[in-house]
Design an enzyme around this catalytic site. Structure first.
Site, PDB file in Angstrom:
ATOM      1  N   LEU A   1      26.570  -9.464 -18.429  1.00 50.50           N
ATOM      2  CA  LEU A   1      26.020  -8.750 -19.837  1.00 50.50           C
ATOM      3  C   LEU A   1      26.838  -9.546 -20.960  1.00 50.50           C
ATOM      4  CD1 LEU A   1      25.702  -5.009 -18.953  1.00 50.50           C
ATOM      5  CD2 LEU A   1      23.921  -6.514 -19.715  1.00 50.50           C
ATOM      6  N   ASP A   2      26.236  -9.786 -22.176  1.00 48.14           N
ATOM      7  CA  ASP A   2      26.944 -10.014 -23.259  1.00 48.14           C
ATOM      8  C   ASP A   2      27.869  -9.206 -23.602  1.00 48.14           C
ATOM      9  OD1 ASP A   2      25.646 -12.523 -23.165  1.00 48.14           O
ATOM     10  OD2 ASP A   2      24.273 -11.970 -24.547  1.00 48.14           O
TER      11      ASP A   2
END
EC number: 5.4.99.25
Length: 301
Positions: free
Chosen positions: A37-38
């Protein structure tokens, strides 16, 4: 300690930082995560601990669900609010709902995406964001992804700033870049856009209400209750058909032996094999010689 922790990744942290913190909390190095996930994205991040790291790929292959917001009116280098502004176009009049829904429907199903330059996809052994930070451009490989659902939740026109915010829900296959998807939605509506907010609601078969925060994990370790919150390795394989082996069959499987369909009395393409109540292996049917062969061994004892 073996098992899967459905972690809630907070906004502002990298997935690697979450793993690093967990290695300290759990005092083990054998930890892997499923589906990066960013930093600006919050939500479900399944973490595999110990022997469960063998099923990371199977968790990643499951569908994902996201909820977020698209801001229409300008674009950035990173396709989200972290990048530098590279284009701008005021939204003079509210974009009608029926036009938004039509564009979303056009982006549903099997679609082709080109990964953004600010991503961890590797080209020639180097991550795309490394090229981007060096000011270099490189040909990016196209990929096929599946958008099962692209749903409009709400749309709000900002008359003062001449922008429009679109709240959405997405259900998609692994490898989908939501930033790229919503920027393409804005483009189809005739404007530049950025992903302004995103939360992953589901991944690896886990939903948001099943997750633990890093603080929750630390507290559970302190009270020696973590094991009751962890999921077994076979949770990642729950969608596969299962079969319990007889002792003689298990002896073959221990050595990676092949099994005939008649021995297993099944015709499934892939099957999880159990012995003594434990998941031991995932086997697949090889059509060339009509024999079941090991895809992945999880335990040989």
């Amino acid at each position: 300690m073996d098992g899967i922790i459905p972690l809630y990744k907070e906004r502002g942290m990298t997935s690697f930082a979450c793993v690093s913190r967990l290695r300290q909390i759990l005092k083990t190095k054998k930890i892997g995560h499923s589906g990066t996930l960013d930093p600006g994205v919050a939500g479900v991040l399944p973490i595999c601990v110990g022997n469960a790291t063998k099923v990371v790929d199977y968790l990643m292959s499951s569908g994902k669900q996201y909820q977020g917001e698209l801001l229409i009116g300008f674009a950035t280098t990173t396709q989200d609010l972290d990048g530098e502004k590279v284009a701008e176009k005021t939204v003079e009049n509210e974009i009608p709902t029926n036009k938004i829904v039509a564009a979303m429907n056009n982006l549903t199903g099997q679609i082709t995406q080109i990964p953004p330059m600010y991503s961890a996809v590797k080209v020639n052994g180097k991550k795309l964001y490394e090229y981007a930070r060096a000011g270099e451009t490189v040909d990016r490989p196209k990929r096929q992804v599946k958008i099962n659902k692209f749903e409009l939740l709400s749309s709000k026109y900002d008359k003062e700033n001449k922008q429009q915010r679109i709240r959405f829900n997405v259900e998609c296959s692994k490898g989908t870049y939501i930033r790229t998807l919503v920027v393409e939605l804005a483009r189809q509506l005739g404007y530049p856009g950025v992903m302004s907010l995103l939360t992953r609601l589901k991944s690896g078969g886990f939903t948001l209400d099943q997750t633990l925060s890093l603080d929750d994990v630390r507290d559970a370790v302190a009270t020696q209750t973590l094991q009751q919150y962890m999921y077994p390795l076979d949770y990642a394989l729950k969608d596969y058909p299962q079969l319990t082996l007889q002792t003689e069959q298990w002896k073959k499987v221990q050595n990676g032996g092949w099994l005939a369909p008649s021995e297993l009395n099944t015709g499934e393409n892939e099957i999880v094999l159990l012995f003594d109540g434990q998941v031991k292996a995932l086997y697949h049917l090889d059509p060339k010689n009509n024999m079941y062969k090991p895809t992945k061994m999880f335990a040989v004892n």
